[in-house]
Each structure stands twice: as structure tokens, then as C-alpha cells.
Design a protein around this motif. Structure first.
Motif, PDB file in Angstrom:
ATOM      1  N   SER A  63       0.825  -1.199   0.000  1.00 15.48           N
ATOM      2  CA  SER A  63       0.000   0.000   0.000  1.00 15.48           C
ATOM      3  C   SER A  63       0.865   1.257   0.000  1.00 15.48           C
ATOM      4  CB  SER A  63      -0.923  -0.002   1.221  1.00 15.48           C
ATOM      5  OG  SER A  63      -1.653   1.200   1.294  1.00 15.48           O
ATOM      6  N   ASP A  64       1.888   1.292   0.852  1.00 16.96           N
ATOM      7  CA  ASP A  64       2.799   2.442   0.880  1.00 16.96           C
ATOM      8  C   ASP A  64       3.499   2.612  -0.462  1.00 16.96           C
ATOM      9  OD1 ASP A  64       2.304   3.420   3.407  1.00 16.96           O
ATOM     10  OD2 ASP A  64       4.048   2.484   4.347  1.00 16.96           O
ATOM     11  N   LEU A  65       3.993   1.516  -1.017  1.00 16.11           N
ATOM     12  CA  LEU A  65       4.690   1.596  -2.316  1.00 16.11           C
ATOM     13  C   LEU A  65       3.765   2.102  -3.409  1.00 16.11           C
ATOM     14  CD1 LEU A  65       6.731  -1.726  -2.114  1.00 16.11           C
ATOM     15  CD2 LEU A  65       7.668   0.597  -2.050  1.00 16.11           C
ATOM     16  N   PHE A  66       2.520   1.641  -3.398  1.00 18.65           N
ATOM     17  CA  PHE A  66       1.543   2.091  -4.383  1.00 18.65           C
ATOM     18  C   PHE A  66       1.280   3.586  -4.255  1.00 18.65           C
ATOM     19  CE2 PHE A  66      -2.850   3.153  -5.423  1.00 18.65           C
ATOM     20  CZ  PHE A  66      -2.894   2.787  -6.756  1.00 18.65           C
ATOM     21  N   GLU A  67       1.083   4.043  -3.021  1.00 16.80           N
ATOM     22  CA  GLU A  67       0.818   5.469  -2.794  1.00 16.80           C
ATOM     23  C   GLU A  67       2.010   6.328  -3.210  1.00 16.80           C
ATOM     24  OE1 GLU A  67      -1.979   6.807  -2.078  1.00 16.80           O
ATOM     25  OE2 GLU A  67      -3.127   5.132  -1.322  1.00 16.80           O
ATOM     26  N   ILE A  68       3.213   5.869  -2.931  1.00 16.40           N
ATOM     27  CA  ILE A  68       4.415   6.616  -3.329  1.00 16.40           C
ATOM     28  C   ILE A  68       4.517   6.677  -4.844  1.00 16.40           C
ATOM     29  CG2 ILE A  68       6.948   6.544  -3.338  1.00 16.40           C
ATOM     30  CD1 ILE A  68       6.686   5.334  -0.437  1.00 16.40           C
ATOM     31  N   GLN A  69       4.338   5.529  -5.503  1.00 19.39           N
ATOM     32  CA  GLN A  69       4.453   5.481  -6.962  1.00 19.39           C
ATOM     33  C   GLN A  69       3.389   6.359  -7.630  1.00 19.39           C
ATOM     34  OE1 GLN A  69       3.325   1.813  -8.916  1.00 19.39           O
ATOM     35  NE2 GLN A  69       4.934   2.070 -10.446  1.00 19.39           N
ATOM     36  N   SER A  70       2.164   6.279  -7.178  1.00 19.03           N
ATOM     37  CA  SER A  70       1.102   7.070  -7.804  1.00 19.03           C
ATOM     38  C   SER A  70       1.300   8.559  -7.531  1.00 19.03           C
ATOM     39  CB  SER A  70      -0.277   6.612  -7.320  1.00 19.03           C
ATOM     40  OG  SER A  70      -0.388   6.746  -5.920  1.00 19.03           O
ATOM     41  N   SER A  71       1.781   8.896  -6.357  1.00 15.02           N
ATOM     42  CA  SER A  71       2.031  10.305  -6.031  1.00 15.02           C
ATOM     43  C   SER A  71       3.201  10.863  -6.824  1.00 15.02           C
ATOM     44  CB  SER A  71       2.286  10.460  -4.533  1.00 15.02           C
ATOM     45  OG  SER A  71       1.126  10.106  -3.811  1.00 15.02           O
ATOM     46  N   GLN A  72       4.199  10.038  -7.098  1.00 15.21           N
ATOM     47  CA  GLN A  72       5.317  10.491  -7.924  1.00 15.21           C
ATOM     48  C   GLN A  72       4.830  10.859  -9.328  1.00 15.21           C
ATOM     49  OE1 GLN A  72       7.879   7.106  -7.326  1.00 15.21           O
ATOM     50  NE2 GLN A  72       9.111   8.185  -5.802  1.00 15.21           N
ATOM     51  N   GLN A  73       3.876  10.104  -9.829  1.00 14.00           N
ATOM     52  CA  GLN A  73       3.320  10.433 -11.145  1.00 14.00           C
ATOM     53  C   GLN A  73       2.512  11.726 -11.096  1.00 14.00           C
ATOM     54  OE1 GLN A  73       1.220   7.112 -12.777  1.00 14.00           O
ATOM     55  NE2 GLN A  73       3.072   5.924 -13.103  1.00 14.00           N
ATOM     56  N   ALA A  74       1.878  11.994  -9.976  1.00 14.34           N
ATOM     57  CA  ALA A  74       1.048  13.192  -9.844  1.00 14.34           C
ATOM     58  C   ALA A  74       1.875  14.463  -9.651  1.00 14.34           C
ATOM     59  CB  ALA A  74       0.074  13.024  -8.678  1.00 14.34           C
ATOM     60  N   LEU A  75       3.169  14.329  -9.351  1.00 10.50           N
ATOM     61  CA  LEU A  75       4.022  15.502  -9.137  1.00 10.50           C
ATOM     62  C   LEU A  75       4.082  16.411 -10.356  1.00 10.50           C
ATOM     63  CD1 LEU A  75       7.059  14.012  -7.197  1.00 10.50           C
ATOM     64  CD2 LEU A  75       5.383  15.659  -6.336  1.00 10.50           C
ATOM     65  N   SER A  76       3.862  15.862 -11.543  1.00  6.38           N
ATOM     66  CA  SER A  76       3.957  16.663 -12.766  1.00  6.38           C
ATOM     67  C   SER A  76       2.768  17.609 -12.951  1.00  6.38           C
ATOM     68  CB  SER A  76       4.081  15.752 -13.988  1.00  6.38           C
ATOM     69  OG  SER A  76       2.925  14.945 -14.097  1.00  6.38           O
ATOM     70  N   GLU A  77       1.718  17.410 -12.191  1.00  2.00           N
ATOM     71  CA  GLU A  77       0.536  18.269 -12.276  1.00  2.00           C
ATOM     72  C   GLU A  77       0.644  19.368 -11.218  1.00  2.00           C
ATOM     73  OE1 GLU A  77      -2.749  19.916 -13.579  1.00  2.00           O
ATOM     74  OE2 GLU A  77      -1.960  18.098 -14.514  1.00  2.00           O
ATOM     75  N   PRO A  78       0.785  20.638 -11.633  1.00  2.24           N
ATOM     76  CA  PRO A  78       0.989  21.723 -10.662  1.00  2.24           C
ATOM     77  C   PRO A  78      -0.059  21.785  -9.548  1.00  2.24           C
ATOM     78  CG  PRO A  78       1.354  22.538 -12.881  1.00  2.24           C
ATOM     79  CD  PRO A  78       0.819  21.127 -13.010  1.00  2.24           C
ATOM     80  N   SER A  79      -1.305  21.524  -9.876  1.00  2.00           N
ATOM     81  CA  SER A  79      -2.355  21.625  -8.859  1.00  2.00           C
ATOM     82  C   SER A  79      -2.293  20.487  -7.832  1.00  2.00           C
ATOM     83  CB  SER A  79      -3.735  21.662  -9.514  1.00  2.00           C
ATOM     84  OG  SER A  79      -3.995  20.443 -10.178  1.00  2.00           O
ATOM     85  N   LEU A  80      -1.562  19.424  -8.133  1.00  2.86           N
ATOM     86  CA  LEU A  80      -1.459  18.272  -7.237  1.00  2.86           C
ATOM     87  C   LEU A  80      -0.099  18.150  -6.569  1.00  2.86           C
ATOM     88  CD1 LEU A  80      -3.194  15.604  -9.496  1.00  2.86           C
ATOM     89  CD2 LEU A  80      -4.181  16.877  -7.593  1.00  2.86           C
ATOM     90  N   LYS A  81       0.830  19.003  -6.958  1.00  7.47           N
ATOM     91  CA  LYS A  81       2.219  18.861  -6.515  1.00  7.47           C
ATOM     92  C   LYS A  81       2.357  18.870  -4.991  1.00  7.47           C
ATOM     93  CE  LYS A  81       6.868  20.347  -7.461  1.00  7.47           C
ATOM     94  NZ  LYS A  81       7.740  21.151  -8.274  1.00  7.47           N
ATOM     95  N   ASP A  82       1.716  19.809  -4.315  1.00  6.95           N
ATOM     96  CA  ASP A  82       1.827  19.886  -2.857  1.00  6.95           C
ATOM     97  C   ASP A  82       1.256  18.633  -2.186  1.00  6.95           C
ATOM     98  OD1 ASP A  82       3.054  22.360  -2.989  1.00  6.95           O
ATOM     99  OD2 ASP A  82       1.209  23.482  -2.592  1.00  6.95           O
ATOM    100  N   PHE A  83       0.081  18.212  -2.643  1.00 10.18           N
ATOM    101  CA  PHE A  83      -0.554  17.031  -2.074  1.00 10.18           C
ATOM    102  C   PHE A  83       0.284  15.785  -2.352  1.00 10.18           C
ATOM    103  CE2 PHE A  83      -3.431  13.358  -2.489  1.00 10.18           C
ATOM    104  CZ  PHE A  83      -3.923  13.325  -1.195  1.00 10.18           C
ATOM    105  N   ALA A  84       0.759  15.646  -3.580  1.00  6.48           N
ATOM    106  CA  ALA A  84       1.560  14.482  -3.951  1.00  6.48           C
ATOM    107  C   ALA A  84       2.852  14.438  -3.134  1.00  6.48           C
ATOM    108  CB  ALA A  84       1.866  14.509  -5.447  1.00  6.48           C
ATOM    109  N   SER A  85       3.473  15.579  -2.941  1.00  5.74           N
ATOM    110  CA  SER A  85       4.704  15.639  -2.139  1.00  5.74           C
ATOM    111  C   SER A  85       4.450  15.189  -0.705  1.00  5.74           C
ATOM    112  CB  SER A  85       5.274  17.055  -2.142  1.00  5.74           C
ATOM    113  OG  SER A  85       5.680  17.420  -3.429  1.00  5.74           O
ATOM    114  N   LYS A  86       3.331  15.627  -0.147  1.00  4.71           N
ATOM    115  CA  LYS A  86       2.967  15.233   1.220  1.00  4.71           C
ATOM    116  C   LYS A  86       2.687  13.734   1.308  1.00  4.71           C
ATOM    117  CE  LYS A  86       1.763  16.099   5.506  1.00  4.71           C
ATOM    118  NZ  LYS A  86       2.803  15.931   6.491  1.00  4.71           N
ATOM    119  N   MET A  87       2.013  13.193   0.306  1.00  3.21           N
ATOM    120  CA  MET A  87       1.740  11.752   0.278  1.00  3.21           C
ATOM    121  C   MET A  87       3.043  10.962   0.239  1.00  3.21           C
ATOM    122  SD  MET A  87      -1.506  10.959   0.393  1.00  3.21           S
ATOM    123  CE  MET A  87      -1.718   9.406  -0.448  1.00  3.21           C
ATOM    124  N   ILE A  88       3.976  11.396  -0.605  1.00  2.00           N
ATOM    125  CA  ILE A  88       5.271  10.707  -0.707  1.00  2.00           C
ATOM    126  C   ILE A  88       5.987  10.752   0.637  1.00  2.00           C
ATOM    127  CG2 ILE A  88       7.560  10.809  -1.780  1.00  2.00           C
ATOM    128  CD1 ILE A  88       6.070  11.821  -4.346  1.00  2.00           C
TER     129      ILE A  88
END
Length: 109
Positions: free
Chosen positions: A48-73
């Protein structure tokens, strides 16, 4: 852009499903109300942790999601480290997964 919103929506819906492995949801333990084995639980948490990290890394490229994705990672790296410490401190002989399993892998297409 629509693809990214779809990915985020899919993650919100699917993420809770990864908290339990298929055998735990459908197996005899579920029917009898027995808790999962420690090894199975640990493996599910790591995946579950690995999945959340991997999916959040992909979301980093979207400016509106960058802060949230960084926090998830950050948060999931922290929980992974805590779990590894617990396993180590308790002399558990678990081999922790280092990558998501095929059923939870995210396509990079």
C-alpha cells in the motif's frame, strides 16, 4: 489534463481496496472473522505504501497536485520506515517487498 484527474479520482476510490489482500477479503479468515496473519498484514501495508508513493510520484507533474503528492510521498516514506523499524525491533523474519505487486502496479502510459 483529464487523464490526471481520472487518475486522482481512481486513486481515491481504489486506495482503500489495497488495504486488504484478496485472500483476506474473500478467504476463510474473513468468513470466520479471524484477523490476517502478521506476515500478510505487513506485506499488504508495504504494498500500500509503495503504491501510494508510486502514484504520487506520477502526480508531481501536475501543478495543482504537486503539494498534495509531495505530502503523500513524505508520509508514506515515513510509515514505511516506521514499519521496517518495528519489524527489525521485533526480530521478525519478514522479507519486505521493495516494489508493488503486479495487481497494484500503475502503468506509465
Amino acid at each position: 489534463m483529464k487523464k490526471m484527474y481520472f487518475l486522482v479520482a481512481a486513486l481515491c476510490v481504489a486506495a482503500p481496496a489495497f488495504a486488504e489482500s484478496l485472500p483476506e477479503r474473500t478467504g476463510i479468515n474473513s468468513v470466520m472473522g479471524i484477523a490476517p496473519k502478521t506476515d500478510d498484514f505487513i506485506q499488504a501495508v508495504v504494498w500500500s505504501d509503495l503504491f501510494e508513493i508510486q502514484s504520487s510520484q506520477q502526480a508531481l507533474s501536475e501543478p495543482s497536485l504537486k503539494d498534495f503528492a509531495s505530502k503523500m510521498i513524505e508520509d508514506h516514506h515515513k510509515t514505511s520506515a516506521e514499519l521496517k523499524q518495528i519489524v527489525s525491533d521485533n526480530n521478525m523474519n519478514n522479507t519486505l517487498p521493495v516494489d508493488v505487486d503486479e495487481s497494484t502496479r500503475i502503468s506509465h502510459t
